[in-house]
Design a protein around this motif. Structure first.
Motif, PDB file in Angstrom:
ATOM      1  N   TYR A   1       0.836  -1.032   0.026  1.00  0.00           N
ATOM      2  CA  TYR A   1       0.042   0.042  -0.118  1.00  0.00           C
ATOM      3  C   TYR A   1       0.865   1.229   0.069  1.00  0.00           C
ATOM      4  CZ  TYR A   1      -3.311  -3.345   1.709  1.00  0.00           C
ATOM      5  OH  TYR A   1      -4.180  -4.750   1.899  1.00  0.00           O
ATOM      6  N   HIS A   2       0.483   2.242  -0.533  1.00  0.00           N
ATOM      7  CA  HIS A   2       0.887   3.620  -0.461  1.00  0.00           C
ATOM      8  C   HIS A   2       0.467   3.904   1.043  1.00  0.00           C
ATOM      9  CE1 HIS A   2       1.702   3.597  -4.609  1.00  0.00           C
ATOM     10  NE2 HIS A   2       0.480   3.842  -4.870  1.00  0.00           N
TER      11      HIS A   2
ATOM     12  N   SER B   1       2.938  11.443   2.585  1.00  0.00           N
ATOM     13  CA  SER B   1       2.509  10.120   1.900  1.00  0.00           C
ATOM     14  C   SER B   1       3.711   9.458   1.373  1.00  0.00           C
ATOM     15  CB  SER B   1       1.458  10.053   1.094  1.00  0.00           C
ATOM     16  OG  SER B   1       1.581  10.521  -0.116  1.00  0.00           O
ATOM     17  N   SER B   2       3.777   8.230   1.356  1.00  0.00           N
ATOM     18  CA  SER B   2       5.081   7.607   0.648  1.00  0.00           C
ATOM     19  C   SER B   2       4.363   6.442  -0.291  1.00  0.00           C
ATOM     20  CB  SER B   2       5.805   6.864   1.611  1.00  0.00           C
ATOM     21  OG  SER B   2       6.850   5.771   1.078  1.00  0.00           O
ATOM     22  N   ASN B   3       5.064   6.239  -1.493  1.00  0.00           N
ATOM     23  CA  ASN B   3       4.405   5.069  -2.439  1.00  0.00           C
ATOM     24  C   ASN B   3       5.109   3.975  -1.694  1.00  0.00           C
ATOM     25  OD1 ASN B   3       7.128   5.034  -3.106  1.00  0.00           O
ATOM     26  ND2 ASN B   3       6.544   5.166  -5.152  1.00  0.00           N
ATOM     27  N   MET B   4       4.413   2.653  -2.420  1.00  0.00           N
ATOM     28  CA  MET B   4       4.763   1.492  -1.937  1.00  0.00           C
ATOM     29  C   MET B   4       6.250   1.127  -1.662  1.00  0.00           C
ATOM     30  SD  MET B   4       1.809  -0.939  -3.619  1.00  0.00           S
ATOM     31  CE  MET B   4       2.037  -0.082  -5.520  1.00  0.00           C
TER      32      MET B   4
ATOM     33  N   THR C   1       7.523  10.353  -2.530  1.00  0.00           N
ATOM     34  CA  THR C   1       6.964  10.970  -1.380  1.00  0.00           C
ATOM     35  C   THR C   1       6.224  12.000  -1.573  1.00  0.00           C
ATOM     36  OG1 THR C   1       8.968  12.215  -0.818  1.00  0.00           O
ATOM     37  CG2 THR C   1       8.716  10.106   0.370  1.00  0.00           C
TER      38      THR C   1
ATOM     39  N   ARG D   1      -3.666   4.035   5.007  1.00  0.00           N
ATOM     40  CA  ARG D   1      -3.405   3.972   3.568  1.00  0.00           C
ATOM     41  C   ARG D   1      -3.781   5.225   2.736  1.00  0.00           C
ATOM     42  NH1 ARG D   1      -6.760  -0.660   0.408  1.00  0.00           N
ATOM     43  NH2 ARG D   1      -8.352   0.589   1.104  1.00  0.00           N
TER      44      ARG D   1
ATOM     45  N   HIS E   1      -1.600   8.194  -2.945  1.00  0.00           N
ATOM     46  CA  HIS E   1      -0.597   8.813  -3.007  1.00  0.00           C
ATOM     47  C   HIS E   1      -0.605   9.873  -4.079  1.00  0.00           C
ATOM     48  CE1 HIS E   1       3.496   9.655  -2.875  1.00  0.00           C
ATOM     49  NE2 HIS E   1       3.943   9.303  -3.980  1.00  0.00           N
TER      50      HIS E   1
END
Length: 123
Positions: A32-33, A50-53, A58, A98, A101
């Motif tokens: 998950y992001h 947020s951060s991607n998987m 970011t 979650r 993103h």
């Protein structure tokens, strides 16, 4: 069932730093992001970062201005938020979940939120 457990909050003076952690049980977060949100007293929950998987991408809320860094360790199923140069307006309860993103919108896992961790910035 997934459980998100945030920790690392506390009371710090303006200009101080904190490192928040979010550990997940019951789900592999690498799929998950993920992101951080916060809610100040009397205000709505707002997007922080947020951060991607894989952690390479970011995205941050406008108010961050380079003060915060989101990271993740998928081997530990953990998301981090390093917060530097904290300001009184950063006070609030911080949550991870979650996220969509790049948009800053939450997509809560199973519609659930954890208890959050309290951050208080005050002299």
């Amino acid at each position: 069932q997934v459980q998100l457990i945030e920790s690392g909050g506390g009371l710090v003076p303006p200009g101080g730093s904190l490192r928040l952690s979010c550990v997940a049980s019951g789900r592999n977060l690498s799929a998950y992001h993920m992101g951080w949100f916060r809610q100040a007293p009397g205000k709505e929950r707002e997007f922080v970062a947020s951060s991607n998987m894989n952690g390479v991408g970011t995205y941050y809320g406008d108010f961050v201005n380079g003060r915060f860094t989101i990271s993740r360790d998928n081997t530990k199923n953990t998301i981090y938020l390093q917060m530097n140069n904290l300001k009184p307006e950063d006070t609030g309860v911080y949550y991870c979940n979650r996220v969509i993103h790049g948009v800053g919108v939450a997509a809560p896992l199973y519609g659930l939120w954890g208890q959050g961790t309290q951050v208080t910035v005050s002299s």
